[in-house]
Design a protein around this motif. Structure first.
Motif, PDB file in Angstrom:
ATOM      1  N   HIS A  35      40.625  31.499  30.921  1.00 33.11           N
ATOM      2  CA  HIS A  35      41.153  31.340  30.744  1.00 33.11           C
ATOM      3  C   HIS A  35      42.124  29.918  31.207  1.00 33.11           C
ATOM      4  CE1 HIS A  35      45.007  32.367  33.609  1.00 33.11           C
ATOM      5  NE2 HIS A  35      45.138  31.483  34.372  1.00 33.11           N
TER       6      HIS A  35
ATOM      7  N   GLU B 224      38.475  34.585  32.811  1.00 35.96           N
ATOM      8  CA  GLU B 224      38.910  35.769  33.091  1.00 35.96           C
ATOM      9  C   GLU B 224      37.930  36.706  34.153  1.00 35.96           C
ATOM     10  OE1 GLU B 224      42.565  36.398  33.265  1.00 35.96           O
ATOM     11  OE2 GLU B 224      42.964  34.526  31.788  1.00 35.96           O
TER      12      GLU B 224
ATOM     13  N   HIS C 159      39.401  33.653  37.448  1.00 38.21           N
ATOM     14  CA  HIS C 159      41.304  34.343  37.256  1.00 38.21           C
ATOM     15  C   HIS C 159      41.332  35.550  37.368  1.00 38.21           C
ATOM     16  CE1 HIS C 159      45.103  35.060  35.899  1.00 38.21           C
ATOM     17  NE2 HIS C 159      45.762  34.123  36.760  1.00 38.21           N
TER      18      HIS C 159
END
Length: 145
Positions: free
Chosen positions: A41, A86, A125
């Motif tokens: 991310h 992520e 994230h």
């Protein structure tokens, strides 16, 4: 900083010149390779992350090395990086991909051997978290009018 001579054309000639590769060059190459890895991310944390976001919006700023630290010797280099991943991505698999991408990019572009890549995953994230922060700040300013 890496320095090496270029072999000359004739048998008695030792070098045709010297090539120097600055640490920042290696950091930029590694940073770009990391950012291009699906599942990462962001790179860096705190001030370096914020500066990277600003540099990315300003034309002519590379900012690729933000959040990436390198140690460059004469023939080898080591990389340290902080990343945010992520949610849902297997971190151990992502780390392997990051190492492969960085090694390929740095070794191809510089000729230096990448001997170590240390990855510090500092956060995950979660999609939608950025939107919630924007909504909260909007509500706060509406109450203060």
């Amino acid at each position: 900083m890496a320095e090496f001579g270029t072999p000359g054309g004739s048998p008695g000639e030792k070098t045709r010149g010297r090539t120097t590769i600055a640490d920042g060059v290696v950091a930029t190459i590694a940073g770009i390779a990391i950012r291009e890895t699906e599942g990462v991310h962001s790179v860096g944390r705190g001030a370096s992350k914020a500066m990277g976001a600003v540099a990315g919006r300003v034309g002519g700023s590379s900012g690729g090395g933000r959040g990436v630290k390198v140690e460059v010797g004469e023939k080898q280099t080591a990389v340290d990086v902080d990343i945010e991943v992520e949610y849902g991505i297997p971190i151990h698999e992502l780390a392997d991909k990051v190492r492969t991408h960085v090694t390929d990019a740095v070794e191809t572009m510089t000729g230096l051997e990448v001997v170590e890549i240390n990855i510090n995953v500092f956060d995950v994230h979660i999609p939608g978290d950025d939107d919630d922060e924007d909504e909260d700040s909007g509500r706060a300013s509406a109450r203060v009018q």
